[in-house]
Design an enzyme around this catalytic site. Sequence first.
Site, short mmCIF file in Angstrom:
data_model
loop_
_atom_site.label_atom_id
_atom_site.label_comp_id
_atom_site.label_asym_id
_atom_site.label_seq_id
_atom_site.Cartn_x
_atom_site.Cartn_y
_atom_site.Cartn_z
N ARG A 1 0.85 -1.19 0.00
CA ARG A 1 0.00 0.00 0.00
C ARG A 1 0.89 1.24 0.00
NH1 ARG A 1 -3.61 -2.58 -1.50
NH2 ARG A 1 -5.54 -3.16 -0.44
N HIS B 1 -0.79 0.48 -9.89
CA HIS B 1 -1.54 -0.44 -9.01
C HIS B 1 -2.09 -1.63 -9.82
CE1 HIS B 1 -3.75 -0.64 -4.90
NE2 HIS B 1 -3.48 -1.86 -5.37
#
Lengths: 309, 309
Positions: free
Chosen positions: B224, B272
């Site tokens: 993250r 991502h």
Amino acid sequence: VAILFLSETDPVDEWAAALARALPGEDVRTGPAGIDGASVEFAVAWRPPAGALAALPNLRAVFSLGAGVDHVLGDPGLPANLPVVRLIDPDLTRQMTEWVVMNVLRHHRAMPDYAAQQAEGLWREIAVPPARERRVGIMGLGVLGGAAATALVSFGFALAAWVRSRRPWPLGELFAGQEGLGPFLARTDILVCLLPLTAETRGILDGRAFAALPPGAAVINAARGGHLVEADLIAALESGKLSAATLDVFADEPLPPPHPFWRHPRITVTPHVAAVTRPECAAREIAANIRRCRAGGPMRGTVDRRRGY
Amino acid sequence: VAILFLSETDPVDEWAAALARALPGEDVRTGPAGIDGASVEFAVAWRPPAGALAALPNLRAVFSLGAGVDHVLGDPGLPANLPVVRLIDPDLTRQMTEWVVMNVLRHHRAMPDYAAQQAEGLWREIAVPPARERRVGIMGLGVLGGAAATALVSFGFALAAWVRSRRPWPLGELFAGQEGLGPFLARTDILVCLLPLTAETRGILDGRAFAALPPGAAVINAARGGHLVEADLIAALESGKLSAATLDVFADEPLPPPHPFWRHPRITVTPHVAAVTRPECAAREIAANIRRCRAGGPMRGTVDRRRGY
């Protein structure tokens, strides 16, 4: 008797030290200057000058510094019955496996496109099929191709291989010979060349081969520059037939500064480093072969000179 | 009763179709508009708006669309005893393994440096140690970290992992807890973050961590954006302490156009995509958990909300 190291591009001192450690008590010489040719029993060579090996009348074998032997077999003066031995070295195999897996994954996961997007500051997902739907094709199932295949299959790729002659192969679909080439290419999204360079394989990565690949295929060449028809690759990339290529080997090495590959946006260039022979590791393998030869046994990696590998 | 799909960034129609196929006969709704909150039995969510889940009084569980649940736990109105279930999906695991292996190999084989050399037309070998001397360190040994470790160990890397609490681990050296972090970082050349984002791990990739790494280390973040202190990464790259970084996740996503990461010569950015949830695959796993829940059994991937993963 002496062991002669012959290369103009490899680190001579490191090689001499590694060979001396692997062959204690032997007379290791580096280069032809000042040596009695008749005293040389074994040569350890990379691109030996034409005629250099013919000047060693008592030579029992020549060992290549790499997995390929094309640079030795190309010498027209090569003595007719001289055993030519390619390097089979677990360290070399491991490096090539790393390089091939890395680049298959790079093309599978669209990294060249993501690099282009990064240069533009573009955040956009590129659709990528699951590995089981990604058709990877390996040309050549020698020591290097076989190891790469084993590593690739663990990622779940749809694997195929193209070889000279049919054999059992448990890891995927096997295609053999001239008649197998078209069907092999037609089902291959990511093509990996790990062939030996021979009269039959020279220029095999040409416009006809690229036309047989599915649209958007990627080409990875870790074998020899001579496998690739460079102008055909550029044309296939320009036309959009191929999406990208990663090349470690070239017709001319070092790749000359004005060569279009350097700046082509869809070509990744590495400077012949996919598998770099480490003197320490290779000298051990060569020493083991010298002992086998002297013991009258077969050496590991002796090539079939007629076949070319 | 209904199953509610809640995401503003995922393909709604594809998800609705996949959930409908995986859960035949169920009432699958997409988004809160026009639905009776009391009828919702399960929610399938990515970054649900704060309070959205609290408005569903009969909710039995919320399923994350990804392996992380930080985007759900961050909702201050999250009902206290609501089971939160992370996605455990073999397809997601396989993608992450590909991405991590690809990038560890990229840094191991100096590909960012070779890319820079290509841009300059520079043919120069970069010395690379054998895999057994390359110290790869994985932070987090959950489903994703464990699978990446298994794949990496097959390349022969010197592997270590850092986890919250000590456990047996056969693949390498295990470091645990706050006191294990420094020694873990000090022996890690290529750092891979696959931690869950919790209060304890937020900002863990900071200047102090980078200072503890050996000079020239590389950092890979596939977890993250909140794990990384972005300014500290830039500083560590500028000072030469770190050699390179590959990042798939960011504090702000999409990464804003003016962000310095986009154009930093030593940072590789992907948007991502290390592991992209495929609705078809994920819906099967979620459906299996719904059946488990209704049968009164434990679900797979229910998180410990206090721990945060």
